[in-house]
Design an enzyme around this catalytic site. Structure first.
Site, mmCIF file in Angstrom:
data_model
loop_
_atom_site.group_PDB
_atom_site.id
_atom_site.type_symbol
_atom_site.label_atom_id
_atom_site.label_comp_id
_atom_site.label_asym_id
_atom_site.label_seq_id
_atom_site.Cartn_x
_atom_site.Cartn_y
_atom_site.Cartn_z
ATOM 1 N N THR A 14 0.759 -1.295 -0.080
ATOM 2 C CA THR A 14 -0.008 0.210 -0.062
ATOM 3 C C THR A 14 0.882 1.397 0.103
ATOM 4 O OG1 THR A 14 -1.659 -1.337 1.397
ATOM 5 C CG2 THR A 14 -1.953 0.946 1.327
ATOM 6 N N LYS A 207 3.809 3.243 18.042
ATOM 7 C CA LYS A 207 3.699 4.558 17.823
ATOM 8 C C LYS A 207 3.903 5.615 19.013
ATOM 9 C CE LYS A 207 0.148 3.359 14.278
ATOM 10 N NZ LYS A 207 -1.336 3.359 13.874
#
Lengths: 429, 429
Positions: A14, A207
């Site tokens: 992607t 993250k």
């Protein structure tokens, strides 16, 4: 115009395909902004033949990412293969060793090896950039390392996993339960076939680990994050929280305390009227708090080809423009070893207890909280069938988790609770 | 560590003092991030003796900003005096001519002279940076020039004046009228003694002009902005808008149309549930839309010593790190001459009409709209005293402003309106 920046791209999923699409769509615009053309020299992926909807015939091909990373005719290596170790790490190390800049979207690799890779980049005097690894298209790493560079950061927090936020939003909106909404999300492509990495909080925690290291100038400490997923959040609590003026979010929080850095990824309540409380669907939101600027909020798409490739592209353009700063904003020699800290500041808690419907029960619970030094902001007994257990909602005043756990033990010993208590922190935002 | 970056600061008002406070509070942190110490060499202001709450004895003093700007012992000149022309412009030009980087918070100067100054900076191969000029502490110029550099930007919009947003928020919250809330804002220091520059929309329009030039790669075109202030917004319309699910905001919008760039600063309705609709008090919000990333939203304090100085500091650190990019993101030779455009895309409108209470009036109005090609989404006649004019609210489907003006002329000719119609665009967000 100066010489082109020659890049290689490893990974044509992607993100890689999205990046090629940007480079093919706007070559002139990108060259004007970057000050030089950006040229794809060669690419690699697991399978060469697959149709990815972008034209690859103009680029060289390497079967081996490590060989690609070392090519003499590139200056910059884009790693968008993914994976904590294996080819991604081997190729990244090879690129850095060969003096190539690296741009990566690989949070798993950086959450584990970020410090070592940053040191290697520094030794080679090249950039290692990872905007796309944190919150998709939101330029929040840049906001932290550059936009708020004049601030001592006190707290970073946010909603960093779109799958979880979609599930929680849809549970409230449709009244569906967790399992059904998760199945919907899988059908719509918002959740993986094996969703555990998202709903368990690990994806968002990776993250958070990167943001936290950047914010507080420490070595990445993924293992220091207390992680709790959304799997046990019920529609019942979502609705009671809403009645009290809150929403439940999977919230990542990293805060500087007196002792060190506190890092948590867990379901929390936030006021419905706050930006975090208003965040719906698959969007991400990052809140950065600094001593000079106060609170700033960043919202945008946290995943997807376009947004993630946009972040990769920004890092590439920065490097084309000549910006080479340390990966985590300061030299690795200045990155402190992580000192883990519990929550120094107390917070209010949301409690849901199921209590036997006997006279005096509520008083006993209130007394147990009082003995733990916890005062009650609001208490509400929900209407119930006469012979059933009585659901009781309590919002405490600020208290530490330790005090709360003490109170919950006392309440457990009272033998009045008919089910395990539910407790969520109410994060001040 | 490399040699310090030596700077001079012209202007010791809120921003200048705030900047000195940051530099005095965190010298080591700033040096780690910048890669070198940042050292104030000398300062200037209108009056030397005034107590500004910061220690100035360690710095040199110049009475003349132009002399300060040219000093041989500085690399970077911080212009935080303000003013469109006069000393600020003279000193900025002198600094650029002498090969000094310039960081400024001066939106008035840049809205008027931004293109010429950017060209001068380019000729001298130095940076001209202005993060603090746009939305206080929000790093939105950086988001646009760097974070979203991989995108063709389609629209930038936002709430860029805290005074106006405070007034509108408080009118809704307290039910006070415009004049009273403005007086409160003046007492609280949120509005100037002469508020016309804020409430008239010019302050926000200067910011929009800078964002628009940066977003679309054009020369700054302040005069191309259609500006309308908040002075005529009534509590009546705020309440009707709320009943329909909207809030009224002073909204700046710059959009790429087929013909050129459309720039507007005007009261608009936005959905109450949108981030812009949720924005309360003195905060600012900027929304940036790009072809790859989609929509990103940035929120934070738009004014004040700390936030504005935070933005100035970020620009200084960028320059200390060696980042020198064109002021508006691309070389001035690539900045297109502005081509002004009306709104290409239609939008729904909110209309409030006061109509004589006679049979057939509503039908005549609906017919006038229909003849102008405007269809009605919602129409609501508000309950009223039997002999008074009937307030009628209309939300149209998407139409152009030209079509709307045509319809309003037709309605005017019907002689059924007892007051001038009120029309606000409903901006799709």
């Amino acid at each position: 115009m100066t010489a082109p920046l020659r890049i290689a791209i490893a990974g044509l999923g992607t993100v890689g395909s999205g990046l090629i699409r940007i480079l093919q769509t706007h070559p002139d615009l990108l060259a004007r902004r970057a000050g030089r053309p950006i040229e794809i020299v060669a690419v690699t992926a697991r399978s060469r033949g697959k149709d990815r909807g972008v034209e690859l015939s103009g680029y060289g091909w390497e079967d081996d990412p490590v060989v690609l990373a070392r090519r003499d005719d590139i200056e910059l290596f884009v790693e968008v293969m993914g994976g904590e170790d294996g080819p991604a790490k081997a190729a990244t190390e090879a690129a850095l060793a060969a003096g190539k800049h690296v741009v990566t979207a690989n949070k798993a690799m950086l959450a584990r090896h970020g410090f070592a890779l940053a040191r290697q980049a520094e030794d080679s005097n090249v950039a290692l950039r990872f905007e796309a690894a944190v919150a998709g298209g939101i330029p929040c790493v840049k906001a932290l390392t550059e936009g708020l560079a004049g601030n001592a950061v006190s707290r970073v927090l946010g909603v960093m996993n779109g799958t979880c936020n979609y599930i929680l939003t849809e549970m409230e909106r449709t009244g569906g339960d967790y399992d059904n909404i998760l199945a919907d999300a899988q059908r719509l492509g918002y959740a993986e076939a094996d969703p555990s990495f998202d709903v368990g909080g690990q994806d968002a925690a990776q993250k958070l680990a990167l943001l936290s290291a950047t914010a507080f100038g420490t070595q990445v400490d993924y293992d220091g994050i207390k992680i709790e997923g959304i799997e046990r959040i019920t529609l019942t609590d979502i609705r009671y929280a809403r009645d009290l003026g809150y929403r439940i979010k999977l919230l990542g929080v990293a805060a500087q305390t007196g002792e060190g850095v506190e890092q948590r990824m867990q379901p929390c309540l936030v006021p419905m009227s706050s930006p975090l409380g208003q965040l719906e669907g698959v969007a991400n939101m990052v809140v950065l708090e600094g001593d000079a600027v106060g609170q700033t909020v960043y919202q945008g798409p946290g995943a997807g080809a376009g947004p993630t490739a946009s972040a990769v592209m920004a890092d590439i353009i920065d490097i084309a423009r000549g910006l080479v700063i340390p990966a985590f904003g300061v030299p690795t020699a200045d990155l402190a070893a992580p000192v883990r800290s519990g929550s120094s500041a107390g917070a209010p808690y949301y409690l849901r207890l199921e209590l036997a419907d006997r006279p005096g029960t509520l008083a006993q619970v209130a007394d147990a909280l009082g003995q733990a030094g916890i005062s009650i902001d609001r208490m509400r007994q929900i209407q119930h069938e006469s012979d059933a257990a009585a659901p009781v909602l309590i919002v405490t005043h600020g208290c530490t988790r330790a005090a709360l756990d003490g109170a919950l033990r006392r309440i457990g010993a009272l033998d009045v609770a008919t089910a395990a208590p539910v407790a969520y922190r109410i994060e001040p935002v």
